[in-house]
Scaffold this motif. Structure first.
Motif, PDB file in Angstrom:
ATOM      1  N   TRP A  51       0.754  -1.198   0.010  1.00 26.85           N
ATOM      2  CA  TRP A  51       0.021  -0.043   0.088  1.00 26.85           C
ATOM      3  C   TRP A  51       0.845   1.109  -0.167  1.00 26.85           C
ATOM      4  O   TRP A  51       1.609   1.493   0.939  1.00 26.85           O
ATOM      5  CB  TRP A  51      -0.920   0.180   1.248  1.00 26.85           C
ATOM      6  CG  TRP A  51      -2.043   1.065   1.135  1.00 26.85           C
ATOM      7  CD1 TRP A  51      -1.970   2.520   1.607  1.00 26.85           C
ATOM      8  CD2 TRP A  51      -3.173   1.138   0.371  1.00 26.85           C
ATOM      9  NE1 TRP A  51      -3.002   3.284   1.273  1.00 26.85           N
ATOM     10  CE2 TRP A  51      -3.839   2.478   0.389  1.00 26.85           C
ATOM     11  CE3 TRP A  51      -3.852   0.256  -0.362  1.00 26.85           C
ATOM     12  CZ2 TRP A  51      -4.896   2.773   0.027  1.00 26.85           C
ATOM     13  CZ3 TRP A  51      -4.962   0.518  -1.055  1.00 26.85           C
ATOM     14  CH2 TRP A  51      -5.553   1.701  -0.883  1.00 26.85           C
ATOM     15  N   ILE A  56       2.159  -5.004   2.801  1.00 30.27           N
ATOM     16  CA  ILE A  56       1.038  -4.719   3.397  1.00 30.27           C
ATOM     17  C   ILE A  56       0.591  -6.157   4.452  1.00 30.27           C
ATOM     18  O   ILE A  56       0.145  -6.186   5.394  1.00 30.27           O
ATOM     19  CB  ILE A  56      -0.124  -4.189   3.000  1.00 30.27           C
ATOM     20  CG1 ILE A  56      -1.360  -3.778   3.805  1.00 30.27           C
ATOM     21  CG2 ILE A  56      -0.560  -4.943   1.630  1.00 30.27           C
ATOM     22  CD1 ILE A  56      -2.363  -3.038   3.105  1.00 30.27           C
ATOM     23  N   GLN A  58      -1.556  -8.450   3.558  1.00 26.58           N
ATOM     24  CA  GLN A  58      -3.232  -8.496   3.757  1.00 26.58           C
ATOM     25  C   GLN A  58      -3.607  -9.039   2.221  1.00 26.58           C
ATOM     26  O   GLN A  58      -3.179  -8.491   1.224  1.00 26.58           O
ATOM     27  CB  GLN A  58      -3.742  -7.115   4.105  1.00 26.58           C
ATOM     28  CG  GLN A  58      -3.696  -7.035   5.392  1.00 26.58           C
ATOM     29  CD  GLN A  58      -4.533  -5.846   5.912  1.00 26.58           C
ATOM     30  OE1 GLN A  58      -5.047  -5.150   4.989  1.00 26.58           O
ATOM     31  NE2 GLN A  58      -4.721  -5.598   7.036  1.00 26.58           N
ATOM     32  N   MET A  63      -8.043  -5.698   2.378  1.00 23.83           N
ATOM     33  CA  MET A  63      -7.905  -4.184   2.106  1.00 23.83           C
ATOM     34  C   MET A  63      -9.175  -3.490   1.838  1.00 23.83           C
ATOM     35  O   MET A  63      -9.274  -2.287   2.130  1.00 23.83           O
ATOM     36  CB  MET A  63      -6.753  -4.219   1.086  1.00 23.83           C
ATOM     37  CG  MET A  63      -5.247  -4.585   1.677  1.00 23.83           C
ATOM     38  SD  MET A  63      -4.235  -4.969   0.099  1.00 23.83           S
ATOM     39  CE  MET A  63      -4.068  -3.653  -0.417  1.00 23.83           C
ATOM     40  N   GLU A  80      -3.444   0.299  15.521  1.00 25.95           N
ATOM     41  CA  GLU A  80      -3.339  -1.126  14.781  1.00 25.95           C
ATOM     42  C   GLU A  80      -2.337  -1.923  15.669  1.00 25.95           C
ATOM     43  O   GLU A  80      -1.317  -1.189  15.975  1.00 25.95           O
ATOM     44  CB  GLU A  80      -2.958  -0.979  13.581  1.00 25.95           C
ATOM     45  CG  GLU A  80      -3.034  -2.083  12.835  1.00 25.95           C
ATOM     46  CD  GLU A  80      -2.631  -2.326  11.404  1.00 25.95           C
ATOM     47  OE1 GLU A  80      -3.166  -1.338  10.735  1.00 25.95           O
ATOM     48  OE2 GLU A  80      -2.042  -3.203  10.740  1.00 25.95           O
ATOM     49  N   SER A  88      -0.261  -1.590   6.478  1.00 23.99           N
ATOM     50  CA  SER A  88      -1.719  -1.454   6.641  1.00 23.99           C
ATOM     51  C   SER A  88      -1.791  -0.206   7.771  1.00 23.99           C
ATOM     52  O   SER A  88      -2.996   0.403   7.469  1.00 23.99           O
ATOM     53  CB  SER A  88      -2.308  -2.639   7.536  1.00 23.99           C
ATOM     54  OG  SER A  88      -1.432  -3.222   8.270  1.00 23.99           O
ATOM     55  N   LEU A  91      -2.232   2.594   5.000  1.00 18.71           N
ATOM     56  CA  LEU A  91      -3.531   2.325   4.438  1.00 18.71           C
ATOM     57  C   LEU A  91      -4.600   3.126   5.390  1.00 18.71           C
ATOM     58  O   LEU A  91      -5.271   3.879   4.751  1.00 18.71           O
ATOM     59  CB  LEU A  91      -3.970   0.862   4.380  1.00 18.71           C
ATOM     60  CG  LEU A  91      -5.419   0.844   3.520  1.00 18.71           C
ATOM     61  CD1 LEU A  91      -5.469  -0.590   3.005  1.00 18.71           C
ATOM     62  CD2 LEU A  91      -6.767   0.677   4.166  1.00 18.71           C
ATOM     63  N   SER A  92      -4.587   2.867   6.800  1.00 18.54           N
ATOM     64  CA  SER A  92      -5.570   3.349   7.482  1.00 18.54           C
ATOM     65  C   SER A  92      -5.235   4.838   7.609  1.00 18.54           C
ATOM     66  O   SER A  92      -6.201   5.518   7.707  1.00 18.54           O
ATOM     67  CB  SER A  92      -5.067   2.993   9.119  1.00 18.54           C
ATOM     68  OG  SER A  92      -5.581   1.503   8.942  1.00 18.54           O
TER      69      SER A  92
END
Ligand SMILES: C[S@@+](CC[C@H](N)C(=O)[O-])C[C@H]1O[C@@H](n2cnc3c(N)ncnc32)[C@H](O)[C@@H]1O
Length: 141
Positions: A51, A56, A58, A63, A80, A88, A91-92
């Motif tokens: 990401w 990531i 995932q 995602m 997290e 991730s 990403l968040s």
């Protein structure tokens, strides 16, 4: 419910909810989903993704599910645990920043497509024109 009376977004959401609810009683679908996870796990399929340049670990399905959840809840903060390379987290953080960006952009002017207004009436609000709450995000990768 009469789907024709709904606007296209609401009709699509209803069809989606009906489709998802069918999975709960569909044994064939559940078996396929379970079997479909085993081989990707063995092959470390989820290690193949990044990401914004950061690994990531995932699946793309997770995602997208996270994106939907964050956009729906619009949290002020995401904590997290279980960090590997931090993809991730990025990403968040990028989702939180995007929500803030939308709020700032919408604060300046609201975008209501002329066609939608003509079709659904003056009260119609495009999903992108909904007000947002302010939130902030920061991480140290
Ligand atoms: C699949 S990776 C997730 C990586 C994460 N999505 C990222 O982008 O960095 C799972 C991570 O959780 C960590 N982990 C596993 N069990 C844990 C636990 N009980 N408490 C905290 N971390 C854990 C592992 O060490 C690993 O780094």
């Amino acid at each position: 419910m009469n789907k024709k009376a709904l606007d296209p977004v609401a009709a699509f959401e209803l069809a989606r909810a009906e489709s998802i609810s069918r999975y709960q009683s569909d044994k064939r679908w559940q078996t396929m989903s379970g079997n479909g996870c085993a081989e990707p796990l063995k092959q470390k399929y989820m290690y193949n993704f990044k990401w914004m340049g950061r690994p990531i670990i995932q699946t793309p399905i997770d995602m997208v599910a996270m994106q939907e959840l964050i956009w729906q809840v619009k949290p002020d903060l995401i904590i997290e645990t279980g960090i590997a390379h931090g993809g991730s987290l990025i990403l968040s953080a990028s989702m939180l920043a995007m929500i803030d960006y939308c709020e700032a952009a919408e604060g300046a002017s609201r975008w209501i497509p002329k066609q939608a207004t003509a079709e659904y009436g003056a009260g119609y609000r495009h999903p992108r024109s909904q007000p947002r709450c302010h939130r902030s995000a920061s991480i140290s990768p």
